[in-house]
Design an enzyme around this catalytic site. Structure first.
Site: not given
Ligand code: FRU
Length: 524
Positions: A44, A220
């Site tokens: 992300d 998320e």
């Molecule tokens: C989404 C996620 C988020 C988390 C991050 C961990 O892609 O699972 O929810 O903060 O990636 O790398």
């Protein structure tokens, strides 16, 4: 003479440096117009923010390898949202606490008391993730030097519900209430919870949104943003939330809700079109918007171009993962209802424009063009009274092509990558589809990079992004069906300039970052 030798040595050094840097971004499948870290894993985007002439992208990053792990915040800066300069890791994993997704705000009035007296500074709000037992809570870090170095707040966490899943705070400034608002996810409950704070340290719970829309997987990466109407008459609120796994396209996807936020509660509009998907392809996840943009700039969204189904298997080295193009957001309201619209920011990379139909071709067949080399952009407008299925194929050879088209009888826009090239897993071979609206235009902007196609159909109301791993680096672009009379295509195309080439852009970005460093040194 000595001066001449010195001069030559210095300039040779520079040339080698530039060449070395270019090589680092010239492997097979290496994105040429999208940000990717020079090496290692990313997912992300985090902490997107504009500050003091620079756009910052932080990103989920493993400093130690090309698989997910040791999550820390990587960092890159740009002056034009196109040319990126990677900087050292900004916020590292420490004492078994990983740094998960979050956002950055500019504390203009030092309300947090984390800045220097009477100075503004950058404050990051991120999820701290520890294991055995799993615990997620919200934490602060701050930077007094334009994001170059970061200090974790000593009284972390600032928001802790003692839950194993409570993550991805998206914080923005509420001008009316003169306070910050946080949208943060309770993934298993399919709920976005809103909090408010006037100092970033003390958070008061406001309300919950959800479950709503699609709840097949974890929720998320929420993001709450205000978006203007395409014709600039008024604005609306949008809440965007990631869903993983179980999105309709398979794996990770993102839905949006249009409605109203009164400073406390988000209320979904009842108009048709108020719910949709931020992206109808498989490869755009956890997109968030830039904070602190100049007032006249539209909201800008940028996501991770991958999918948790196969992100770990992408055939790239020494990096794994890349970001989407930044996209300007707006919304339309027409006969069919409301829709979010997205417009990629890419014009700054265009070479000379080629108008379609190409000179000398039958105006009705319009296009069969050899020898395009990604990155390039097509902007196509289709008209057909006889055909139901029409579009464009991007061939790398006779057997291998990506098909992008409309199917009017099924009311669909689609990307079919099943024959595109390397099929890295069974989930990867896919045809992604989106519902089209007959009263909207059959047009599409297509941006092709070495390992992706980003498309914006029906005036940007459908965004669809899919990774591809073509058999070779060349494309023959062909309109189908091949019949000379059945489909009329007008439009234009551009070769795009690589952001890593030693053109004016990247040099300008380097020079800018150097000047920032000099300024920082002078400030000390
Ligand atoms: C989404 C996620 C988020 C988390 C991050 C961990 O892609 O699972 O929810 O903060 O990636 O790398």
């Amino acid at each position: 003479m000595r001066a001449l030798i010195l001069f030559t040595a210095v300039s040779l050094g520079l040339v080698t440096n530039v060449a070395a840097q270019e090589q680092q971004y010239d492997q097979p499948y290496r994105p040429q117009i999208h940000f990717s870290p020079q090496k290692n894993w990313t997912n992300d985007p985090n902490g997107l923010v504009y500050f003091d002439g620079e756009y910052h992208v932080f990103f989920q990053y493993n400093p130690f390898g090309d698989q997910w792990g040791h999550m820390s915040w990587g960092h890159a800066v740009s002056r034009d949202l196109l040319h990126w300069q990677e900087l050292p890791v900004a916020i590292p994993e420490e004492n078994g606490v990983m740094i998960f997704t979050g956002s950055i705000v500019i504390d203009h009035e030092n309300a947090s008391r984390l800045c220097r007296p009477k100075k503004e500074c950058m404050v990051a709000i991120y999820t701290g993730h520890s294991q055995n037992p799993q615990l997620q809570n919200q934490n602060l870090a701050y930077s007094l030097d334009r994001g170059r170095t970061w200090v974790k707040y000593r009284n972390n966490p600032v928001l802790d519900l003692h839950l194993s899943d409570f993550r991805d705070p998206s914080v923005s400034w509420d001008e009316k209430a003169h306070r910050w608002v946080m949208a943060v996810s309770l993934p298993k409950e399919h709920t976005v919870r809103f909090y408010a704070s006037s100092n970033l340290k003390d958070w008061k719970q406001l309300s919950d949104f959800g479950p709503a829309g699609d709840t097949a997987g974890d929720w998320e990466c929420p993001d709450l943003l205000r978006i203007p109407a395409v014709n600039k008459t008024g604005s609306i609120w949008a809440l965007k939330v990631g869903l993983n796994p179980g999105a309709p396209q398979g794996g990770s996807g993102e839905q949006y809700f249009l409605g109203d936020f009164d400073g406390t509660t988000f209320k979904l509009s009842e108009e048709p079109g108020a719910q949709g998907w931020t992206n109808y392809g498989k490869d755009d996840y956890c997109a968030i918007s830039f904070n602190n943009l100049p007032r006249e700039q539209q909201p800008i969204l940028l996501g991770w171009m991958s999918n948790w189904q196969y992100a770990a298997k992408l055939p790239t080295s020494p990096w794994r993962g890349q970001m989407s193009l930044p996209r300007k957001l707006a919304y339309v309201r027409d006969k069919a209802g409301m829709a979010l619209t997205q417009e990629p920011i890419v014009a700054g990379l265009r070479g000379p424009r080629v108008a379609l139909p190409l000179a000398g071709t039958n105006p009705k067949s319009a296009l069969k063009h050899d020898g395009l080399v990604p990155p390039y952009e097509l902007d196509l407008d289709f008209e057909s009274s006889t055909e139901d299925v029409f579009g464009v194929r991007l061939h790398s050879d006779e057997q291998h092509y990506t098909e992008i088209g409309f199917d009017r009888s099924k009311q669909q826009f689609y990307i079919d990558r099943t024959r595109a090239g390397a099929t890295i897993s069974t989930d990867f071979a896919s045809k992604t589809t989106a519902h089209t609206v007959p009263s909207r235009r059959y047009n599409v902007r297509i941006i092709v990079d070495r390992s992706s196609v980003e498309t914006y159909a029906q005036d940007g109301t459908i965004a669809m992004t899919d990774l591809i791993f073509p058999a070779n680096g060349k494309n023959r672009v062909e309109i189908f069906p091949p019949s000379q009379d059945s489909v009329k295509v007008t439009g234009q195309m551009w070769q795009l300039k690589s952001i890593w080439a030693s053109g004016a852009g990247s040099n300008a970005a380097d020079a800018h970052v150097d000047s920032v460093r000099r300024k920082k040194a002078a400030d000390k």
